[in-house]
Design a protein around this motif. Structure first.
Motif, PDB file in Angstrom:
ATOM      1  N   LEU A  30      95.377  99.355  89.767  1.00 16.37           N
ATOM      2  CA  LEU A  30      96.222  99.053  88.613  1.00 16.37           C
ATOM      3  C   LEU A  30      97.579  98.611  89.151  1.00 16.37           C
ATOM      4  O   LEU A  30      98.174  99.302  89.984  1.00 16.37           O
ATOM      5  CB  LEU A  30      96.357 100.295  87.738  1.00 16.37           C
ATOM      6  CG  LEU A  30      97.107 100.168  86.428  1.00 16.37           C
ATOM      7  CD1 LEU A  30      96.449  99.152  85.503  1.00 16.37           C
ATOM      8  CD2 LEU A  30      97.190 101.524  85.745  1.00 16.37           C
ATOM      9  N   ALA A  44      98.682 102.229  80.240  1.00  7.40           N
ATOM     10  CA  ALA A  44      97.712 101.388  80.949  1.00  7.40           C
ATOM     11  C   ALA A  44      96.456 102.168  81.311  1.00  7.40           C
ATOM     12  O   ALA A  44      95.338 101.640  81.205  1.00  7.40           O
ATOM     13  CB  ALA A  44      98.352 100.802  82.209  1.00  7.40           C
ATOM     14  N   VAL A  92      92.686 101.087  80.400  1.00  8.78           N
ATOM     15  CA  VAL A  92      91.620 100.898  81.393  1.00  8.78           C
ATOM     16  C   VAL A  92      90.376 101.678  80.978  1.00  8.78           C
ATOM     17  O   VAL A  92      89.255 101.172  81.065  1.00  8.78           O
ATOM     18  CB  VAL A  92      92.097 101.322  82.800  1.00  8.78           C
ATOM     19  CG1 VAL A  92      90.926 101.440  83.763  1.00  8.78           C
ATOM     20  CG2 VAL A  92      93.129 100.342  83.340  1.00  8.78           C
ATOM     21  N   VAL A 149      91.202 105.352  90.010  1.00  4.85           N
ATOM     22  CA  VAL A 149      92.266 104.406  89.685  1.00  4.85           C
ATOM     23  C   VAL A 149      93.403 104.658  90.668  1.00  4.85           C
ATOM     24  O   VAL A 149      93.841 105.797  90.833  1.00  4.85           O
ATOM     25  CB  VAL A 149      92.785 104.571  88.237  1.00  4.85           C
ATOM     26  CG1 VAL A 149      93.941 103.602  87.970  1.00  4.85           C
ATOM     27  CG2 VAL A 149      91.672 104.367  87.229  1.00  4.85           C
TER      28      VAL A 149
END
Length: 177
Positions: A95, A109, A113, A122
């Protein structure tokens, strides 16, 4: 104008180093996907994905994520500009955002996702880490750490939107009376 923290050459070298760090930490590009946070995180993400693709000789897919629908501090937006044309489930998601400050954008975010599936992991990559977190979120990879005051402003310019690549620190003006 403010103090230039990174010029175009510095950005290019910094992103190259970050690409190598990501590949080394993940033992190559297998299973990696890159997602950039709109607006300026996306061009940074595209560059990282391109550099990793060049280094490894295998395509590292890149998508873009509009976090506005997931923000808890702004009204909802009807138009979502997210484009993630690949599987996220079971992948290592890198990310990417241009700056991390309070970490509220990254919190949003992460929620975005997860809408696309459950990643294996992540990892967060940012060009500038300026501190002042409000949430316990830290980047796995960063280009440069900058000590700032809360009133300072970091301006990231990318060629795709601004016609130049640069990172500038704008200090709040103190007016003496």
């Amino acid at each position: 104008m403010g103090a230039v923290l990174l010029d175009a050459g510095d950005m290019r070298r910094t992103l190259g180093r970050m690409a190598h760090e990501i590949l080394e930490a993940n033992q190559g590009a297998e299973g990696l996907v890159v997602i950039g946070v709109l607006r300026r995180g996306y061009p940074v993400a595209k560059r990282l994905a391109f550099l990793m693709t060049q280094i490894e000789g295998t395509t590292v897919p890149c998508g873009k994520l509009d976090v506005r629908p997931y923000r808890d501090d702004r009204p909802n937006f009807e138009h979502d500009e997210t484009e993630i044309p690949f599987e996220v489930a079971g992948k290592t998601v890198i990310l990417v955002d241009e700056v991390i400050y309070t970490a509220r954008t990254i919190r949003a975010a992460l929620e975005g996702v997860m809408r696309f599936g459950r990643p294996k992991t992540v990892q967060l990559a940012v060009l500038i880490d300026r501190g002042h977190r409000e949430l316990p979120i830290e980047p796995n990879y960063y280009g440069k750490k900058v000590d700032t005051d809360r009133d300072d402003h970091i301006v990231v310019r990318v060629n795709e939107y601004d016609g130049e690549d640069a990172v500038v620190l704008e200090k709040k003006e103190v007016i003496n009376v």
